[in-house]
Design a protein around this motif. Sequence first.
Motif, short mmCIF file in Angstrom:
data_model
loop_
_atom_site.label_atom_id
_atom_site.label_comp_id
_atom_site.label_asym_id
_atom_site.label_seq_id
_atom_site.Cartn_x
_atom_site.Cartn_y
_atom_site.Cartn_z
N LEU A 42 -4.11 -8.99 -4.42
CA LEU A 42 -3.83 -8.13 -5.57
C LEU A 42 -2.71 -8.75 -6.40
CD1 LEU A 42 -3.77 -4.66 -3.72
CD2 LEU A 42 -5.70 -5.71 -4.94
N TYR A 43 -2.89 -8.76 -7.71
CA TYR A 43 -1.87 -9.27 -8.62
C TYR A 43 -1.48 -8.14 -9.58
CZ TYR A 43 -3.23 -14.02 -7.21
OH TYR A 43 -3.51 -15.15 -6.50
N ARG A 44 -0.19 -7.84 -9.63
CA ARG A 44 0.27 -6.86 -10.62
C ARG A 44 0.69 -7.60 -11.89
NH1 ARG A 44 6.15 -5.28 -7.87
NH2 ARG A 44 7.24 -7.22 -8.45
N ARG A 45 1.00 -6.84 -12.92
CA ARG A 45 1.46 -7.40 -14.18
C ARG A 45 2.71 -8.24 -13.93
NH1 ARG A 45 3.38 -3.73 -19.40
NH2 ARG A 45 4.06 -5.47 -20.75
N PRO A 46 2.71 -9.52 -14.34
CA PRO A 46 3.86 -10.38 -14.05
C PRO A 46 5.17 -9.79 -14.57
CG PRO A 46 2.03 -11.67 -14.91
CD PRO A 46 1.67 -10.24 -15.09
N GLY A 47 6.17 -9.76 -13.67
CA GLY A 47 7.50 -9.30 -14.07
C GLY A 47 7.63 -7.80 -14.23
N ASN A 48 6.60 -7.03 -13.89
CA ASN A 48 6.63 -5.57 -14.04
C ASN A 48 6.52 -4.94 -12.65
OD1 ASN A 48 5.29 -2.82 -14.31
ND2 ASN A 48 5.76 -3.26 -16.46
N THR A 49 7.45 -4.04 -12.32
CA THR A 49 7.49 -3.47 -10.96
C THR A 49 6.99 -2.03 -10.92
OG1 THR A 49 9.79 -2.76 -11.30
CG2 THR A 49 9.44 -4.94 -10.34
N ASP A 50 6.25 -1.58 -11.93
CA ASP A 50 5.77 -0.19 -11.93
C ASP A 50 4.87 0.10 -10.73
OD1 ASP A 50 7.14 0.13 -14.26
OD2 ASP A 50 5.37 0.25 -15.57
N THR A 51 3.95 -0.82 -10.41
CA THR A 51 2.96 -0.58 -9.36
C THR A 51 3.67 -0.49 -8.00
OG1 THR A 51 1.32 -1.80 -10.61
CG2 THR A 51 0.85 -1.42 -8.29
N LYS A 52 3.29 0.54 -7.21
CA LYS A 52 3.92 0.73 -5.92
C LYS A 52 2.89 0.65 -4.79
CE LYS A 52 7.05 3.81 -3.38
NZ LYS A 52 7.78 5.11 -3.40
N THR A 53 2.15 1.70 -4.56
CA THR A 53 1.15 1.72 -3.48
C THR A 53 -0.25 1.57 -4.06
OG1 THR A 53 2.57 3.19 -2.19
CG2 THR A 53 0.26 3.02 -1.52
N VAL A 54 -1.06 0.75 -3.36
CA VAL A 54 -2.48 0.58 -3.74
C VAL A 54 -3.33 0.81 -2.50
CG1 VAL A 54 -4.24 -0.93 -4.70
CG2 VAL A 54 -1.87 -1.09 -5.52
N GLY A 55 -4.28 1.75 -2.60
CA GLY A 55 -5.25 1.98 -1.53
C GLY A 55 -6.59 1.37 -1.93
N ILE A 56 -7.26 0.73 -0.97
CA ILE A 56 -8.53 0.05 -1.23
C ILE A 56 -9.63 0.76 -0.44
CG2 ILE A 56 -9.78 -2.13 -1.10
CD1 ILE A 56 -7.07 -3.56 -1.13
N TYR A 57 -10.70 1.17 -1.13
CA TYR A 57 -11.78 1.95 -0.54
C TYR A 57 -13.13 1.28 -0.82
CZ TYR A 57 -8.28 5.70 -0.30
OH TYR A 57 -7.15 6.46 -0.05
N LEU A 58 -14.09 1.48 0.09
CA LEU A 58 -15.47 1.04 -0.12
C LEU A 58 -16.40 2.26 -0.09
CD1 LEU A 58 -16.14 -2.22 1.95
CD2 LEU A 58 -16.20 -1.95 -0.52
N GLY A 59 -17.47 2.19 -0.87
CA GLY A 59 -18.45 3.27 -0.90
C GLY A 59 -19.81 2.76 -1.30
N ASN A 60 -20.81 3.63 -1.18
CA ASN A 60 -22.18 3.27 -1.55
C ASN A 60 -22.66 4.00 -2.78
OD1 ASN A 60 -23.00 1.40 0.64
ND2 ASN A 60 -22.50 3.15 1.94
#
Length: 381
Positions: free
Chosen positions: A303-321
């Motif tokens: 995962l790559y966040r916006r360079p130099g920006n620390t807004d993003t904190k937690t990311v959950g990854i899900y799969l579905g059909n």
Amino acid sequence: MKRTVYIILTLAALSVLSSCDDFMDVHKDFIKDGEIIYSPKVDSVSFVAGEHRILFHCWLYNSPNVRSVDLYWNERRDSLITAVTPSMGRDSVDILLSGLEEKSYTFDVRTTDQFGHKSLWTTDFGNTYGANYRATLADRRINEISLEEKDGVPRGKVTFFSGSTLLVRNEVRYVRNDGSRAIATLPSDGQELYCDGVKPGTSFETRSFYIPEEEAIDTFATEWALNETAFPLIYVFDRSKWTVLDVSDETASDGGGMHAVIDGNTGSYWHSRWDGGNVPLPHWLTIDLGAEINTADIVRFDLYRRPGNTDTKTVGIYLGNSPNPDGAWTKVAETVVNADKMEVAPSNRTVRGRYLKLVFPDSNRDPFTNLAEIYIYGGGM
């Protein structure tokens, strides 16, 4: 005066008659049995090289009386007489000479007709090849070895340097994911050979096929050789079939919008909405992967966040059909983002699905978050 001229003419005539007698004396031995009759000659003769054999090819024109084509070599000590039945038209003749020593040959060719008449000789040359020629061959050099994903399974890629003029093809023998062995083939004018379903991290063998001359009837292969470098353990999933389907919200003018997360550019990004009023958390984004994937085959998510920006904190990854953002989704990984790039291993290895959902439940600057790129890596680790 007239008497003198008459004497000179008489002497000249006698001289000519004498010369004619001398000339006929030269040919008497050749025509004493009558006029010589020849069988029709062969035309467009060629001797095509092979492995301890040669293919003789010729044409016969208007030769219905010809009954054999006679081949001689080794100073006419060896021969092969082949029966033929040509027509009044144009007929091709192919004769295979086998069991020949590896060397260059001079061939003499003639025909014999049904009356026993022989044609004039035709001489041509041919070569046979064997162990000596094979010993001069070398494998085509490899430029690069890589691993990628194709339709949900790993695919090896072997990139070769350009081959020689008389190269026919290359072969790679490799191990598949199920443990079986397979052979992939590349024609001489290609440079990228693909090994479908290869087992990551395994070694492979190569060999090259050549012809000794243009239009040779046999190819010569090098021995199978183990390549010093194996296929990589990790490969990146092909994103060319991915499509970003939907997001909870966005400000597309800031970073490029939701499609920026798979454009290969970490300088572009998706950003949650801030224009016209802030949208509260959580935010989400869904992607169609183009084919079902299995988390058992996944080594990690990048995962790559916006360079130099620390807004993003937690990311959950899900799969579905199902692409329905409110449908049934199974969490396969989660991470707290503390760098511009995060490598996340799946925590649930028993999930299959075609659709990916990223959920952003919190933020370091509530309610804003962003994502620049996402990659999936598979392999044999």
